[in-house]
Write an enzyme that holds these catalytic residues in place. Structure first.
Site, PDB file in Angstrom:
ATOM      1  N   LYS A  36       0.824  -1.225   0.000  1.00 34.03           N
ATOM      2  CA  LYS A  36       0.000   0.000   0.000  1.00 34.03           C
ATOM      3  C   LYS A  36       0.849   1.264   0.000  1.00 34.03           C
ATOM      4  CE  LYS A  36      -3.650   2.123   2.833  1.00 34.03           C
ATOM      5  NZ  LYS A  36      -4.431   2.011   4.080  1.00 34.03           N
ATOM      6  N   THR A  38       2.240   2.695   2.845  1.00 33.76           N
ATOM      7  CA  THR A  38       1.899   3.533   3.986  1.00 33.76           C
ATOM      8  C   THR A  38       3.147   4.347   4.326  1.00 33.76           C
ATOM      9  OG1 THR A  38       2.723   1.966   5.622  1.00 33.76           O
ATOM     10  CG2 THR A  38       0.430   1.671   4.891  1.00 33.76           C
ATOM     11  N   ASP A  61      -3.944  -2.235  -1.190  1.00 32.06           N
ATOM     12  CA  ASP A  61      -4.217  -2.441   0.236  1.00 32.06           C
ATOM     13  C   ASP A  61      -4.657  -3.890   0.448  1.00 32.06           C
ATOM     14  OD1 ASP A  61      -5.333  -2.451   2.819  1.00 32.06           O
ATOM     15  OD2 ASP A  61      -6.161  -0.433   2.602  1.00 32.06           O
ATOM     16  N   ALA A  85       1.924  -5.247   7.173  1.00 33.76           N
ATOM     17  CA  ALA A  85       1.348  -5.087   8.508  1.00 33.76           C
ATOM     18  C   ALA A  85       1.683  -3.703   9.024  1.00 33.76           C
ATOM     19  CB  ALA A  85       1.918  -6.127   9.474  1.00 33.76           C
ATOM     20  N   THR A 132       5.535 -12.617  14.585  1.00 36.93           N
ATOM     21  CA  THR A 132       6.488 -12.107  15.569  1.00 36.93           C
ATOM     22  C   THR A 132       6.506 -12.978  16.826  1.00 36.93           C
ATOM     23  OG1 THR A 132       6.790 -10.269  17.121  1.00 36.93           O
ATOM     24  CG2 THR A 132       4.596 -10.561  16.263  1.00 36.93           C
ATOM     25  N   ASP A 133       7.601 -12.929  17.559  1.00 36.44           N
ATOM     26  CA  ASP A 133       7.664 -13.620  18.854  1.00 36.44           C
ATOM     27  C   ASP A 133       6.835 -12.884  19.918  1.00 36.44           C
ATOM     28  OD1 ASP A 133       9.293 -11.384  19.245  1.00 36.44           O
ATOM     29  OD2 ASP A 133      11.011 -12.508  20.027  1.00 36.44           O
ATOM     30  N   GLU A 134       6.377 -11.648  19.608  1.00 35.64           N
ATOM     31  CA  GLU A 134       5.667 -10.867  20.625  1.00 35.64           C
ATOM     32  C   GLU A 134       4.305 -11.490  20.964  1.00 35.64           C
ATOM     33  OE1 GLU A 134       6.066  -6.607  20.165  1.00 35.64           O
ATOM     34  OE2 GLU A 134       7.952  -6.836  19.070  1.00 35.64           O
ATOM     35  N   TYR A 158      -0.466  -4.255  19.099  1.00 37.89           N
ATOM     36  CA  TYR A 158       0.275  -4.849  17.966  1.00 37.89           C
ATOM     37  C   TYR A 158       0.323  -6.365  18.090  1.00 37.89           C
ATOM     38  CZ  TYR A 158       4.379  -6.552  15.378  1.00 37.89           C
ATOM     39  OH  TYR A 158       5.230  -7.281  14.579  1.00 37.89           O
ATOM     40  N   SER A 161      -2.958  -8.082  17.624  1.00 29.72           N
ATOM     41  CA  SER A 161      -3.408  -8.173  16.223  1.00 29.72           C
ATOM     42  C   SER A 161      -2.631  -9.259  15.476  1.00 29.72           C
ATOM     43  CB  SER A 161      -3.286  -6.817  15.522  1.00 29.72           C
ATOM     44  OG  SER A 161      -1.929  -6.453  15.326  1.00 29.72           O
ATOM     45  N   LYS A 162      -1.326  -9.397  15.754  1.00 36.24           N
ATOM     46  CA  LYS A 162      -0.543 -10.440  15.073  1.00 36.24           C
ATOM     47  C   LYS A 162      -0.980 -11.830  15.561  1.00 36.24           C
ATOM     48  CE  LYS A 162       2.457  -9.988  12.513  1.00 36.24           C
ATOM     49  NZ  LYS A 162       2.534  -9.780  11.031  1.00 36.24           N
ATOM     50  N   ARG A 222      15.739  -7.725  24.427  1.00 34.03           N
ATOM     51  CA  ARG A 222      15.265  -8.197  23.137  1.00 34.03           C
ATOM     52  C   ARG A 222      16.314  -9.152  22.558  1.00 34.03           C
ATOM     53  NH1 ARG A 222      11.438  -6.509  25.211  1.00 34.03           N
ATOM     54  NH2 ARG A 222       9.890  -4.995  24.497  1.00 34.03           N
TER      55      ARG A 222
HETATM   56  P1  NAD Z   1       7.503  -2.283   8.092  1.00 34.30           P
HETATM   57  O1  NAD Z   1       6.585  -1.442   8.924  1.00 34.30           O
HETATM   58  O2  NAD Z   1       8.891  -1.819   7.813  1.00 34.30           O
HETATM   59  O3  NAD Z   1       6.832  -2.548   6.671  1.00 34.30           O
HETATM   60  C1  NAD Z   1       5.466  -2.875   6.524  1.00 34.30           C
HETATM   61  C2  NAD Z   1       5.108  -2.790   5.042  1.00 34.30           C
HETATM   62  O4  NAD Z   1       3.732  -3.161   4.886  1.00 34.30           O
HETATM   63  C3  NAD Z   1       5.267  -1.373   4.463  1.00 34.30           C
HETATM   64  O5  NAD Z   1       5.908  -1.438   3.199  1.00 34.30           O
HETATM   65  C4  NAD Z   1       3.812  -0.890   4.324  1.00 34.30           C
HETATM   66  O6  NAD Z   1       3.628   0.028   3.256  1.00 34.30           O
HETATM   67  C5  NAD Z   1       3.076  -2.210   4.068  1.00 34.30           C
HETATM   68  N1  NAD Z   1       1.657  -2.129   4.462  1.00 34.30           N
HETATM   69  C6  NAD Z   1       1.169  -1.657   5.649  1.00 34.30           C
HETATM   70  N2  NAD Z   1      -0.177  -1.717   5.621  1.00 34.30           N
HETATM   71  C7  NAD Z   1      -0.527  -2.250   4.419  1.00 34.30           C
HETATM   72  C8  NAD Z   1      -1.777  -2.564   3.811  1.00 34.30           C
HETATM   73  N3  NAD Z   1      -2.957  -2.322   4.433  1.00 34.30           N
HETATM   74  N4  NAD Z   1      -1.777  -3.122   2.574  1.00 34.30           N
HETATM   75  C9  NAD Z   1      -0.601  -3.359   1.911  1.00 34.30           C
HETATM   76  N5  NAD Z   1       0.593  -3.048   2.431  1.00 34.30           N
HETATM   77  C10 NAD Z   1       0.627  -2.509   3.674  1.00 34.30           C
HETATM   78  O7  NAD Z   1       7.501  -3.723   8.789  1.00 34.30           O
HETATM   79  P2  NAD Z   1       8.682  -4.785   8.966  1.00 34.30           P
HETATM   80  O8  NAD Z   1       9.446  -4.442  10.183  1.00 34.30           O
HETATM   81  O9  NAD Z   1       9.371  -4.982   7.665  1.00 34.30           O
HETATM   82  O10 NAD Z   1       7.819  -6.086   9.310  1.00 34.30           O
HETATM   83  C11 NAD Z   1       7.303  -6.904   8.267  1.00 34.30           C
HETATM   84  C12 NAD Z   1       6.508  -8.053   8.884  1.00 34.30           C
HETATM   85  O11 NAD Z   1       7.356  -8.809   9.742  1.00 34.30           O
HETATM   86  C13 NAD Z   1       5.329  -7.594   9.741  1.00 34.30           C
HETATM   87  O12 NAD Z   1       4.263  -8.472   9.493  1.00 34.30           O
HETATM   88  C14 NAD Z   1       5.832  -7.706  11.175  1.00 34.30           C
HETATM   89  O13 NAD Z   1       4.773  -7.981  12.043  1.00 34.30           O
HETATM   90  C15 NAD Z   1       6.775  -8.896  11.034  1.00 34.30           C
HETATM   91  N6  NAD Z   1       7.900  -8.901  11.999  1.00 34.30           N
HETATM   92  C16 NAD Z   1       8.709  -7.819  12.156  1.00 34.30           C
HETATM   93  C17 NAD Z   1       9.793  -7.865  13.041  1.00 34.30           C
HETATM   94  C18 NAD Z   1      10.725  -6.695  13.221  1.00 34.30           C
HETATM   95  O14 NAD Z   1      11.611  -6.749  14.084  1.00 34.30           O
HETATM   96  N7  NAD Z   1      10.644  -5.649  12.408  1.00 34.30           N
HETATM   97  C19 NAD Z   1      10.031  -9.042  13.766  1.00 34.30           C
HETATM   98  C20 NAD Z   1       9.180 -10.143  13.580  1.00 34.30           C
HETATM   99  C21 NAD Z   1       8.127 -10.059  12.682  1.00 34.30           C
HETATM  100  P1  TYD Z   2      11.277  -1.302  19.048  1.00 35.37           P
HETATM  101  O1  TYD Z   2      12.407  -1.092  18.093  1.00 35.37           O
HETATM  102  O2  TYD Z   2      10.108  -0.375  18.987  1.00 35.37           O
HETATM  103  O3  TYD Z   2      10.827  -2.833  18.897  1.00 35.37           O
HETATM  104  P2  TYD Z   2       9.765  -3.715  19.807  1.00 35.37           P
HETATM  105  O4  TYD Z   2       8.955  -2.793  20.622  1.00 35.37           O
HETATM  106  O5  TYD Z   2       8.948  -4.416  18.746  1.00 35.37           O
HETATM  107  O6  TYD Z   2      10.620  -4.650  20.608  1.00 35.37           O
HETATM  108  O7  TYD Z   2      11.865  -1.240  20.532  1.00 35.37           O
HETATM  109  C1  TYD Z   2      12.929  -2.088  20.968  1.00 35.37           C
HETATM  110  C2  TYD Z   2      13.115  -1.869  22.453  1.00 35.37           C
HETATM  111  O8  TYD Z   2      13.598  -0.533  22.662  1.00 35.37           O
HETATM  112  C3  TYD Z   2      11.817  -1.963  23.248  1.00 35.37           C
HETATM  113  O9  TYD Z   2      12.102  -2.556  24.519  1.00 35.37           O
HETATM  114  C4  TYD Z   2      11.390  -0.515  23.447  1.00 35.37           C
HETATM  115  C5  TYD Z   2      12.710   0.229  23.491  1.00 35.37           C
HETATM  116  N1  TYD Z   2      12.697   1.617  22.948  1.00 35.37           N
HETATM  117  C6  TYD Z   2      13.216   2.661  23.720  1.00 35.37           C
HETATM  118  O10 TYD Z   2      13.690   2.471  24.861  1.00 35.37           O
HETATM  119  N2  TYD Z   2      13.203   3.934  23.202  1.00 35.37           N
HETATM  120  C7  TYD Z   2      12.689   4.195  21.941  1.00 35.37           C
HETATM  121  O11 TYD Z   2      12.677   5.386  21.526  1.00 35.37           O
HETATM  122  C8  TYD Z   2      12.171   3.109  21.160  1.00 35.37           C
HETATM  123  C9  TYD Z   2      11.602   3.359  19.788  1.00 35.37           C
HETATM  124  C10 TYD Z   2      12.201   1.830  21.713  1.00 35.37           C
END
Ligand code: NAD
Ligand code: TYD
Length: 352
Positions: A36, A38, A61, A85, A132-134, A158, A161-162, A222
């Site tokens: 999308k 976003t 979307d 997501a 995610t592991d969350e 978050y 929802s996952k 983490r």
């Molecule tokens: P991100 O926020 O960087 O990217 C999300 C992407 O999804 C963006 O390109 C956005 O435009 C697109 N998007 C959002 N809403 C949309 C919609 N309604 N329709 C189509 N596209 C849409 O996220 P990320 O960190 O790359 O994470 C990707 C996936 O991996 C997610 O599902 C997240 O839950 C999962 N994940 C992330 C992490 C992490 O550490 N970042 C860890 C475990 C799992």
């Molecule tokens: P984040 O990168 O948002 O990932 P997640 O919440 O999915 O683990 O945050 C990583 C850790 O860092 C989390 O414990 C929250 C903390 N954090 C801060 O202390 N300050 C910040 O400004 C942010 C964005 C995160």
């Protein structure tokens, strides 16, 4: 075998690494990136992949049922790797509805479209949900890491929802026989991560000498994984994982936030030619995040023993590389900070 794979969210952080990998490794496949765009989607993340003959970008979307159906038909999709997501916990606390819409209803819309398109002919099909592991909740300091059998116990909007979307994916397997796979991964870091997340935000703040807001006392833990190791795991599980199964993916590299922040400070200072630790005064302990999970950690025995995957980079080495990438790609970061990245799509595709 020639395949037509729909990657959703391919313009985001993890999705762009996955798309780049699949396009380069599988010249016979068609890789369709459905995103999308976003605030978190940035087509500049895939500038080097644009124009590859086996790559197509479709803006849309995941909640738009007609758009999703149209993509399945146009490309005769036989595999889905679903990453699209809303991904940031702090935003989910302010705006949970957007998370329910995209993460839950969007996933259900994709599942339904895949079911219609595949129409019971499951042979050679695959629906892989990237999670995610969350979803497993929070660990105490001495608890064993999350395994695939840990009960779901999400706390943030978050992770709720996952978790909900994971349940719908599993339900499509159990009810209709759809060949699904779920992967639950720990925190990722590396190039192209949107600078609302801890690591890119703090690297940039240290560079421009802005304060580093550490939530609470920085004692949350983490388990960090370099993003290219995650993309390699997704590729492997998509191709070789068993249908109906869940695989945990993690870096086996747990850090307290405050230790990580100090490592970032030392690394950025050194790479910028400042004296190491000169920026420590920027660390600012601020109010804790509501419902802040204390600790996440993954037991990745299953993917290691079944599929032979393990992380290739230790955290210090990954951070060294990551800091070097952000400092060498300041234009990428600056375009996000000043908002001009949102116009990249229009310049590429003529403002559809
Ligand atoms: P991100 O926020 O960087 O990217 C999300 C992407 O999804 C963006 O390109 C956005 O435009 C697109 N998007 C959002 N809403 C949309 C919609 N309604 N329709 C189509 N596209 C849409 O996220 P990320 O960190 O790359 O994470 C990707 C996936 O991996 C997610 O599902 C997240 O839950 C999962 N994940 C992330 C992490 C992490 O550490 N970042 C860890 C475990 C799992
Ligand atoms: P984040 O990168 O948002 O990932 P997640 O919440 O999915 O683990 O945050 C990583 C850790 O860092 C989390 O414990 C929250 C903390 N954090 C801060 O202390 N300050 C910040 O400004 C942010 C964005 C995160």
């Amino acid at each position: 075998m020639k395949r037509s794979i729909l990657v959703t969210g391919g313009a985001g952080f993890i999705g762009s690494h996955l798309v780049r990998r699949l396009v380069a490794r599988y010249p016979d496949y068609r890789i369709v990136n459905f995103d999308k765009l976003t605030y978190a989607g940035n087509p500049a993340n895939l500038r080097d992949t644009e124009g590859a003959p086996n790559y197509a970008f479709e803006r849309g979307d995941v909640c738009d049922v007609e758009a999703v159906r149209a993509v399945f038909r146009r490309y005769d999709i036989d595999g889905v790797i679903h990453l699209a997501a809303e991904s940031h916990v702090d935003r989910s606390i302010r705006d949970p509805f957007t998370f329910a819409r995209t993460n839950v209803l969007g996933t259900l819309t994709l599942l339904q479209a895949a079911k219609e398109h595949w129409n019971g002919a499951w042979e050679g099909k695959r629906f892989h949900h990237v999670s995610t592991d969350e979803v497993y909740g929070a660990l105490g300091a001495g608890d064993a890491p999350f395994s695939e059998t840990t009960p779901y116990d999400p706390h943030s909007p978050y992770s709720a929802s996952k978790a909900s979307s994971d349940h719908f994916v599993q339900a499509f397997h159990d009810t209709y026989g759809m060949p699904t796979i779920i992967t639950n991964c720990s925190n990722n870091y590396g190039p192209y991560q949107f600078p609302e997340k801890l690591i890119p935000l703090f690297i940039n703040n240290i560079r421009i000498s802005r304060r580093l807001p550490v939530y609470g006392r920085g004692e949350n833990v983490r388990d960090w994984l370099y993003v290219e190791d995650h993309a390699r795991a997704l590729d492997l599980v998509f191709h070789e994982g068993r249908a109906g199964e869940t695989y945990n993916i993690g870096g086996d590299d747990e850090r307290r936030n405050i230790d990580l922040v100090r490592l970032l400070v030392r690394t950025v200072d050194r790479q910028l030619g400042r004296s190491e630790g000169a920026s420590e005064h920027l660390i600012d302990f601020v109010a804790d995040r509501a419902g802040h999970d204390l600790r996440y950690a993954i037991d990745a025995t299953k993917i290691r023993e079944e599929l032979g995957w393990r992380p290739s980079l230790r955290f210090e080495e990954g951070i060294e590389r990551t800091v070097r990438w952000y400092l060498a790609n300041q234009a990428w970061m600056d375009a996000i900070v000043d908002g001009t990245y949102e116009r990249y799509y229009d310049s590429m595709y003529g403002g559809k």
